[in-house]
Design a protein around this motif. Structure first.
Motif, PDB file in Angstrom:
ATOM      1  N   ILE A  74      -3.834   5.281  -0.598  1.00  0.00           N
ATOM      2  CA  ILE A  74      -3.172   5.719  -1.834  1.00  0.00           C
ATOM      3  C   ILE A  74      -2.456   7.044  -1.606  1.00  0.00           C
ATOM      4  CG2 ILE A  74      -3.576   6.598  -4.167  1.00  0.00           C
ATOM      5  CD1 ILE A  74      -5.830   4.496  -4.412  1.00  0.00           C
ATOM      6  N   PHE A  75      -3.149   8.013  -1.005  1.00  0.00           N
ATOM      7  CA  PHE A  75      -2.529   9.310  -0.736  1.00  0.00           C
ATOM      8  C   PHE A  75      -1.398   9.181   0.282  1.00  0.00           C
ATOM      9  CE2 PHE A  75      -6.791  11.315  -1.961  1.00  0.00           C
ATOM     10  CZ  PHE A  75      -6.343  11.614  -3.239  1.00  0.00           C
ATOM     11  N   ILE A  95       1.533   7.791  -1.621  1.00  0.00           N
ATOM     12  CA  ILE A  95       2.119   8.809  -2.503  1.00  0.00           C
ATOM     13  C   ILE A  95       2.949   9.796  -1.682  1.00  0.00           C
ATOM     14  CG2 ILE A  95       1.575  10.775  -3.999  1.00  0.00           C
ATOM     15  CD1 ILE A  95      -0.813   9.187  -5.052  1.00  0.00           C
ATOM     16  N   ILE A 125       6.184   8.088  -0.773  1.00  0.00           N
ATOM     17  CA  ILE A 125       7.062   8.055  -1.946  1.00  0.00           C
ATOM     18  C   ILE A 125       7.698   9.425  -2.168  1.00  0.00           C
ATOM     19  CG2 ILE A 125       7.077   7.922  -4.485  1.00  0.00           C
ATOM     20  CD1 ILE A 125       7.091   5.209  -3.243  1.00  0.00           C
ATOM     21  N   TRP A 126       6.903  10.483  -2.023  1.00  0.00           N
ATOM     22  CA  TRP A 126       7.388  11.848  -2.229  1.00  0.00           C
ATOM     23  C   TRP A 126       8.516  12.184  -1.254  1.00  0.00           C
ATOM     24  CZ3 TRP A 126       7.753  16.060  -5.082  1.00  0.00           C
ATOM     25  CH2 TRP A 126       8.011  17.288  -4.473  1.00  0.00           C
ATOM     26  N   TRP A 171       3.644   4.352   4.396  1.00  0.00           N
ATOM     27  CA  TRP A 171       2.524   5.306   4.389  1.00  0.00           C
ATOM     28  C   TRP A 171       2.808   6.441   5.354  1.00  0.00           C
ATOM     29  CZ3 TRP A 171       0.028   0.136   5.122  1.00  0.00           C
ATOM     30  CH2 TRP A 171       0.342  -0.423   6.355  1.00  0.00           C
ATOM     31  N   TYR A 202      -0.729  12.645   4.970  1.00  0.00           N
ATOM     32  CA  TYR A 202      -1.103  12.844   3.567  1.00  0.00           C
ATOM     33  C   TYR A 202      -2.441  12.178   3.274  1.00  0.00           C
ATOM     34  CZ  TYR A 202       3.552  14.643   2.393  1.00  0.00           C
ATOM     35  OH  TYR A 202       4.696  15.401   2.326  1.00  0.00           O
ATOM     36  N   MET A 211      -6.015  13.215  -9.267  1.00  0.00           N
ATOM     37  CA  MET A 211      -5.767  11.886  -8.705  1.00  0.00           C
ATOM     38  C   MET A 211      -7.024  11.214  -8.179  1.00  0.00           C
ATOM     39  SD  MET A 211      -2.037  12.180  -6.850  1.00  0.00           S
ATOM     40  CE  MET A 211      -2.282  13.796  -6.104  1.00  0.00           C
TER      41      MET A 211
END
Length: 222
Positions: free
Chosen positions: A26-27, A30, A33-34, A56, A60, A141
């Motif tokens: 998940i991290f 994210i 995406i960032w 991925w 992160y 989160m």
């Protein structure tokens, strides 16, 4: 909903491990995406950031999970947690940058020209941003996704872990031989930040000229 029957301490560890694995992805997603979003907003183009090809960024995911595990005891001390996150993220980012440059001979980011940077691998601005982002991950989160994951059936979570780990390992093996690179990936914009060097001409004339990191590297490899 958790429907699998409890099987003691081993079952608890298994569920906790699955949670950490899923939080890692998940991290990592994210973070992807960032960074992809930054390029879309600033340059108007899609750039698949990172050393791998999947959606991925492991740095992160690793940083996020390490923060949750290592800083759990400081959860009630918000200021201390912030500075510890800054330190932890800086170490992870520096070591990752050093590894990629030393063993893969590529740069995926460079803070040369940024205020308070160390060898272009980390800088104060980035460390502070990661500090705030890390605290958001720990306090907002992580609890949110932990509660969300607990609502998913045990078998579904287990299957998701297996599928994601297999895909990640395949990506890692392929990327080791064929690393993700190219425009916006290994020629990060920070490379072209101008800075000044003193140039001594053949006639012993001295002048200062603005150069870019890419320009300097090109001359160094000639």
């Amino acid at each position: 909903r958790d429907v699998a029957p409890s099987r003691g301490l081993g079952d608890v560890y298994k569920r906790q491990l699955m949670t950490y694995i899923l939080l890692f992805f998940i991290f990592a997603f994210i973070g992807w995406i960032w960074e992809v979003g930054i390029h879309i907003v600033e340059d108007g183009v899609f750039v698949n950031r990172g050393t791998m090809f999947g959606p991925w960024l492991p740095i992160y995911g690793f940083g996020g999970v390490c923060g949750i595990i290592l800083l759990k005891r400081f959860i009630d001390h918000h200021v201390a947690t912030f500075f510890l996150v800054v330190g932890l993220c800086s170490v992870v980012e520096y070591v990752t940058s050093w590894y990629l440059e030393t063993f893969k001979h590529m740069k995926y980011w460079d803070y040369t020209g940024y205020f308070c940077n160390i060898n272009g691998r980390i800088c104060l601005e980035g460390a502070l941003i990661f500090g705030f982002a890390g605290c958001a991950g720990i306090y907002i989160m992580a609890p949110f996704f932990d509660d969300l994951l607990k609502k998913i059936p045990f078998k579904a979570r287990f299957a998701a872990c297996v599928i994601l780990v297999v895909l990640f390992c395949c990506d890692a093996v392929y990327s080791k031989a064929n690393p993700n690179q190219g425009k916006g990936i290994t020629d990060y914009a920070a490379y072209n930040l101008p800075f000044h060097r003193v140039v001594v001409s053949e006639e012993l004339g001295v002048r200062s000229e603005a150069v870019s990191y890419t320009h300097l590297r090109a001359h160094e490899t000639e």
